[in-house]
Enzyme design. Structure first.
Site, mmCIF file in Angstrom:
data_model
loop_
_atom_site.group_PDB
_atom_site.id
_atom_site.type_symbol
_atom_site.label_atom_id
_atom_site.label_comp_id
_atom_site.label_asym_id
_atom_site.label_seq_id
_atom_site.Cartn_x
_atom_site.Cartn_y
_atom_site.Cartn_z
ATOM 1 N N THR A 344 57.119 41.360 73.604
ATOM 2 C CA THR A 344 55.733 41.492 73.155
ATOM 3 C C THR A 344 55.552 40.698 71.870
ATOM 4 O OG1 THR A 344 53.993 43.045 72.479
ATOM 5 C CG2 THR A 344 56.254 43.639 71.914
ATOM 6 N N HIS A 396 68.792 54.578 72.638
ATOM 7 C CA HIS A 396 70.131 54.782 72.101
ATOM 8 C C HIS A 396 71.042 55.542 73.071
ATOM 9 C CE1 HIS A 396 73.020 54.326 69.090
ATOM 10 N NE2 HIS A 396 72.375 54.769 68.027
#
Length: 425
Positions: A344, A396
């Site tokens: 993006t 994560h």
């Protein structure tokens, strides 16, 4: 013979849509393959074409929610536009229409607020400094205000309520009635309007909201940052952009640098190109890169498939094709499915730094930002360089911090030295 105009299926997961706009009017003559209406789903906006030639009869109006397969109109293949309701109405005599009845009512005279119930004070009321300033500014007769404060004191809210009531009871175009004890011209008094507009969320906006909440609550999202010296990429682009445009009929932008650099980094760090599905990690040995593009109806992420097989020219052409599709409302559901990684670019809107949110179920997203000249240290000297901050948000649960930092470092190396992309080193 009449043919039904129905809502076409646009995907297994989509059960309903909004009829966004009719391009034809009720009773219009239409031709086969002519665009009839625009359909807006939670993922894409598409146009529906006529299956036959004839006269259109609209059964469902714009803005209504319709189910897939629902009939929204008919096409009379044997009729003509002369028989349309709009034209029949014009041929009817004027006497057919009932005249509108106008009911005149006596205007309700404006009355002061609770004048009869408020006793006239024997002395000057005690006012706070803020209330005194407001009374003087608005030239209000405090004897007409109902006090609600402790000890029958007039509060600022009492004055504002009085002003609002006086504005409501005054006829449009008329001056507020003169009050005893008020000096000066009160016709200039104006109360700012506090307009509230409510609009239903479009399917695309609702879907964006759902995906954002899903990413926020369903992942262990973290973001790491780095900065890139864009000098070499800008010099290369400036040096070859004219020849590139002449040969490939498409401009050379910076997005292709980052897409190709991302492919290199994804090959080295496969966890960033993987998903979590239940108790399993799914690694992809292909590279379908989504590019986030802003549109008037919300953010869409078309997917450039097999980006590793494309040249700079092929990458830029794929981006241009998607931008044209978005502008013309021709983006299909298949164009946005199957992405394994997303990029993006908030820099096109002036963003200096941000933390992009994951495009689930993908495990990472790369954020580009604006290029800005800054003072940096190179070989122990302070120099001015065009710099860009980049951010990598990642899940994560599947991506370790070491891999995320290494990924951004690899992006930095490739963009700062574009020849590494071409040499794949």
């Amino acid at each position: 013979m009449k043919i039904d105009v129905t809502v076409p299926g646009v995907g297994e997961s989509i059960k309903e849509a909004i009829l966004a706009e009719w391009y034809k009017k009720d009773g219009d003559s239409i031709k086969k393959d002519e665009t009839l209406f625009a359909l807006e789903t939670d993922k894409v906006t598409l146009e529906v074409e006529a299956e036959a030639e004839g006269v259109l009869k609209i059964l469902v109006q714009e803005g209504e929610t319709v189910e897939i397969g629902a009939v929204v109109g008919t096409i009379d293949t044997e009729g003509s536009a002369v028989d349309s309701p709009a034209k029949v109405e014009k041929t009817q005599p004027a006497a057919v229409k009932a005249p509108k009845q106008v009911v005149e009512t006596e205007p309700i005279p404006a009355q002061p607020v609770a004048v009869a119930t408020v006793p006239q004070p024997t002395g000057e009321p005690l006012l706070s400094p803020s209330v005194r300033r407001l009374v003087a500014q608005k030239q209000v007769n405090i004897n007409e205000i109902v006090p609600t404060g402790p000890g029958d004191r007039i509060t600022k809210g009492d004055v504002l309520a009085y002003l609002e009531h006086r504005a409501d009871v005054s006829e449009p175009g008329e001056k507020p009635p003169a009050k005893a004890g008020v000096t000066g011209d009160t016709s200039s008094i104006s109360v700012p309007s506090e307009t509230v507009v409510r609009k239903p969320m479009s399917p695309i906006r609702r879907r964006i909201a759902e995906r954002l909440l899903e990413a926020k609550h369903g992942t262990a999202m973290l973001t790491t940052f780095n900065e890139i010296d864009m000098s070499q990429a800008m010099a290369m682009r400036s040096r070859y952009k004219d020849a590139f445009k002449e040969r490939h009929q498409v401009g050379l932008g910076f997005m292709s640098f980052f897409i190709q650099a991302s492919v290199q980094a994804l090959k080295e760090l496969p966890a960033i190109n993987a998903f979590i599905e239940g108790q399993e990690m799914v690694y992809h040995e292909y590279y379908h890169l989504g590019v986030a593009v802003g549109s008037p109806k919300g953010l869409v992420v078309p997917v450039i498939r097999h980006a590793d097989r494309l040249s700079f020219a092929g990458t830029e052409q794929a981006i241009v094709d998607y931008v044209v599709k978005i502008k013309e409302n021709r983006l299909e559901l298949a164009d946005m499915q199957g992405g394994t990684f997303t990029i993006t670019n908030g820099g096109v809107f002036g963003s200096l730094l941000s933390t992009p949110i994951l495009n689930t179920p993908q495990s990472a997203i790369l954020g580009m930002h604006k290029i800005e000249k800054r003072a940096v240290v190179v070989d122990d000297e302070i120099v001015i360089r065009p710099m860009m901050y980049v951010a990598l948000s990642y899940d994560h649960r599947i991506v370790d911090g070491k891999d995320a930092v290494t990924f951004l470092k690899r992006i930095k190396e490739c963009v700062e030295n574009p020849e590494r992309i071409l040499m794949e080193i």
